[in-house]
Design an enzyme around this catalytic site. Structure first.
Site, PDB file in Angstrom:
ATOM      1  N   LYS A 206      -8.290  -2.351  -6.245  1.00 15.30           N
ATOM      2  CA  LYS A 206      -8.197  -3.377  -5.206  1.00 15.30           C
ATOM      3  C   LYS A 206      -8.499  -4.727  -5.838  1.00 15.30           C
ATOM      4  O   LYS A 206      -9.595  -4.951  -6.363  1.00 15.30           O
ATOM      5  CB  LYS A 206      -9.174  -3.090  -4.069  1.00 15.30           C
ATOM      6  CG  LYS A 206      -9.101  -4.121  -2.936  1.00 15.30           C
ATOM      7  CD  LYS A 206     -10.074  -3.765  -1.819  1.00 15.30           C
ATOM      8  CE  LYS A 206     -10.022  -4.786  -0.697  1.00 15.30           C
ATOM      9  NZ  LYS A 206     -10.974  -4.476   0.389  1.00 15.30           N
ATOM     10  N   LYS A 260      -3.947  -1.967  -4.177  1.00 10.64           N
ATOM     11  CA  LYS A 260      -3.890  -2.995  -3.141  1.00 10.64           C
ATOM     12  C   LYS A 260      -4.096  -4.360  -3.785  1.00 10.64           C
ATOM     13  O   LYS A 260      -5.049  -4.520  -4.560  1.00 10.64           O
ATOM     14  CB  LYS A 260      -4.985  -2.732  -2.100  1.00 10.64           C
ATOM     15  CG  LYS A 260      -5.022  -3.735  -0.957  1.00 10.64           C
ATOM     16  CD  LYS A 260      -6.186  -3.440  -0.003  1.00 10.64           C
ATOM     17  CE  LYS A 260      -6.193  -4.428   1.164  1.00 10.64           C
ATOM     18  NZ  LYS A 260      -7.342  -4.222   2.052  1.00 10.64           N
TER      19      LYS A 260
END
Length: 339
Positions: A206, A260
């Site tokens: 992320k 992400k």
């Protein structure tokens, strides 16, 4: 994605690759990547109340939904063939505290929505975001002391949050906080509480991205976030570090991993799938969604085509599934295309 040596190729004019593209039936026959509703997880924003469908200004077409409206969305997901919903809570400033205590409240918004959905639509999977940023008054994913995000103390709370969510009926626990060691601790906590069947999808890679802005508005964090998240979310410049993060999460017991954001990180999706072969998901985040919607509203692009092309790109890169605000819209488009 298995790498195979290219077969020896003929040369033009004996070889004409346009032959395969000449007709619709041939293009469909030779398509190398398939997208279906089975690949989608629908991102849903929750809000307290009843009969609430509150538009999110920065996410055209997205609404904050009260638990009863989230049940309606789950019924629609079942009809469209979408396997699962990913739930995220809106919390106003009055409901936030320095320690994010609401995260471990068994009767918080997330838990009430999960129980309501499972009572009506048990066959639709539910994924719970695990982090403290929707609940802290400083907007960070963990506990903060003197401007520093505390790792180990945060992990202890995340374990409690995960168990509370599993008790409410969530099928997938998805820690998005990027604290070190949280996957192993959560797995241990779930197992000890009798939830060996509950899956963990780790937000493994992320990044500290500019593409999260609309989401922070959607959950009420944009006005309260103090500073940035670069001490725990990844540097967009790094690729090898993502592989280390994924390796650690899988070693600690993650059932699947996530990259992400999405489109700016297709290279990371491909690397993760190539190197580990583990179930690999990607999050098409709010900024990606908002860009397509805004451009379409201005007539600059064909919104439907851009939506489908972006989702197909994730599959082509190696993703097994996609968390997206487009899920219902895309599933409807896919359903119409096979009639």
């Amino acid at each position: 994605m298995n790498k195979r040596p290219l077969a020896p190729l003929a040369r033009f004019p004996a070889l004409r690759l346009r032959r395969l593209r000449r007709t619709d039936w041939s293009r469909r026959l030779h398509a190398q990547t398939r997208l279906s509703a089975d690949d989608l997880i629908w991102a849903i924003i929750l809000k307290d109340g009843k009969n609430v469908r509150e538009p999110v200004a920065a996410l055209p077409g997205v609404y904050r939904l009260s638990p009863d409206e989230a049940v309606t969305a789950a019924l629609e997901a079942r009809e469209l063939g979408i396997p699962a919903l990913a739930l995220f809570p809106f919390t106003d400033a009055e409901g936030r505290t320095p320690g994010g205590e609401e995260a471990v409240n068994p009767d918080n918004l997330m838990c009430r929505a999960a129980r309501a959905i499972k009572a009506e639509v048990p066959e639709v999977g539910l994924m719970a975001d695990v982090a403290l940023d929707p609940y802290t008054d400083h907007g960070h994913d963990g506990l903060m002391r003197d401007g520093e995000i505390l790792n180990d103390e945060t992990v202890q709370i995340l374990v409690k949050q995960s168990v509370v969510q599993a008790q409410a009926g969530f099928d997938i626990i998805a820690p998005s906080d990027m604290m070190d060691g949280r996957v192993g601790a959560i797995r241990k906590g779930l197992d000890e509480a009798g939830f060996q069947h509950v899956m963990i999808m780790a937000y493994a890679a992320k990044y500290a991205s500019a593409f999260y802005g609309p989401y922070r508005e959607a959950i009420g964090s944009s006005g309260v976030l103090k500073g940035d998240k670069r001490t725990y979310q990844m540097d967009p410049a790094n690729s090898d570090e993502a592989i280390r993060e994924v390796a650690l999460d899988l070693a600690e017991g993650a059932d699947s991993v996530m990259v992400k954001p999405g489109l700016p990180y297709l290279d990371i999706v491909a690397r993760v799938k190539d190197e580990f072969g583990a179930p690999t998901f990607v999050f098409q985040v709010s900024g990606e969604y908002a860009q397509i919607k805004a451009a379409a509203q201005n007539g600059w692009i064909d919104g439907d085509k851009a939506m489908m092309e972006s989702l197909l790109a994730f599959k082509r890169a190696g993703a097994d599934g996609i968390i997206t605000y487009f899920a219902a819209e895309a599933a409807r488009t896919l359903k119409q295309s096979i009639r």
